[in-house]
Motif scaffolding. Structure first.
Motif, PDB file in Angstrom:
ATOM      1  N   VAL A  36       0.852  -1.186   0.000  1.00  0.00           N
ATOM      2  CA  VAL A  36       0.000   0.000   0.000  1.00  0.00           C
ATOM      3  C   VAL A  36       0.885   1.232   0.000  1.00  0.00           C
ATOM      4  CG1 VAL A  36      -1.956  -1.103   1.150  1.00  0.00           C
ATOM      5  CG2 VAL A  36      -0.216   0.025   2.516  1.00  0.00           C
ATOM      6  N   ILE A  38      -1.797   6.305   5.350  1.00  0.00           N
ATOM      7  CA  ILE A  38      -1.366   5.070   6.003  1.00  0.00           C
ATOM      8  C   ILE A  38      -0.319   5.446   7.054  1.00  0.00           C
ATOM      9  CG2 ILE A  38      -0.353   2.784   5.662  1.00  0.00           C
ATOM     10  CD1 ILE A  38      -3.135   3.294   4.271  1.00  0.00           C
ATOM     11  N   ILE A  43      -9.614  -1.673   1.362  1.00  0.00           N
ATOM     12  CA  ILE A  43      -8.529  -0.947   0.711  1.00  0.00           C
ATOM     13  C   ILE A  43      -8.094  -1.819  -0.456  1.00  0.00           C
ATOM     14  CG2 ILE A  43      -6.219   0.015   0.950  1.00  0.00           C
ATOM     15  CD1 ILE A  43      -6.726   0.208   3.967  1.00  0.00           C
ATOM     16  N   GLY A  44      -8.217  -1.287  -1.667  1.00  0.00           N
ATOM     17  CA  GLY A  44      -7.947  -2.105  -2.850  1.00  0.00           C
ATOM     18  C   GLY A  44      -8.959  -3.232  -2.887  1.00  0.00           C
ATOM     19  N   GLU A  98      -4.090   6.260   0.398  1.00  0.00           N
ATOM     20  CA  GLU A  98      -4.950   5.263  -0.253  1.00  0.00           C
ATOM     21  C   GLU A  98      -6.412   5.702  -0.178  1.00  0.00           C
ATOM     22  OE1 GLU A  98      -4.290   2.449  -1.865  1.00  0.00           O
ATOM     23  OE2 GLU A  98      -2.142   2.347  -1.469  1.00  0.00           O
ATOM     24  N   ASN A  99      -7.208   5.258  -1.156  1.00  0.00           N
ATOM     25  CA  ASN A  99      -8.656   5.409  -1.080  1.00  0.00           C
ATOM     26  C   ASN A  99      -9.189   4.248  -0.255  1.00  0.00           C
ATOM     27  OD1 ASN A  99      -9.056   7.748  -2.654  1.00  0.00           O
ATOM     28  ND2 ASN A  99      -8.775   6.555  -4.501  1.00  0.00           N
TER      29      ASN A  99
END
Length: 149
Positions: free
Chosen positions: A34, A53, A121-122, A38-39
């Motif tokens: 990551v 993060i 996340i992802g 991050e979205n």
């Protein structure tokens, strides 16, 4: 504005289970990489947040306002509002998991309520503990605690 009063966790839990259904626990060498920013999707509410993060944090944090703690029987609950990246505001009512003492550099210790929220996340979904704090003036409305490997 959407308001979830009676069963706020129903939508959150449903979204979490749908996203989690296709993932198995990962070994350390399989963990995704990551970035610093991050979205993060809050499952069940279809809300996206820009998060930083933070490998040094002990607990994740989310920007929450109008935070009101109250008792329901013997248990503490909290009612609060959050606002997504797009400006959508929702009010949630959740059980308090615990209270965390948070110490920031150059500031006094702050005691904050902690709640469980399902996030993605992802393509990785999980339930995470978040402290609730009004983060106006901060660059990111969410901090994600990632343990050091």
């Amino acid at each position: 504005m959407l308001i979830f009063k009676k069963r706020p966790m129903a939508g959150l839990l449903a979204g979490f289970l749908l996203c989690l259904a296709s993932f198995a626990p990962l070994r350390a060498e399989e963990r995704p990489v990551v970035g610093l920013i991050e979205n993060v999707q809050l499952l069940g509410l279809d809300m996206t947040f820009v998060a930083k993060i933070d490998t040094g944090a002990k607990t994740s944090a989310i920007n929450a306002f109008d935070v009101r703690i109250f008792k329901s029987g013997k248990k503490s609950r909290v009612r609060f509002k959050i606002q997504s990246r797009s400006g959508e505001t929702v009010e949630l009512e959740l059980p308090v998991v615990r209270f965390a003492k948070v110490r920031r550099a150059g500031a006094e210790t702050d005691v904050r309520p902690v709640v469980n929220l399902p996030i993605c996340i992802g393509n990785q979904a999980q339930e995470a503990q978040f402290t609730l704090k009004y983060r106006k003036g901060m660059n990111y409305c969410m901090l994600i605690e990632i343990g050091r490997a």
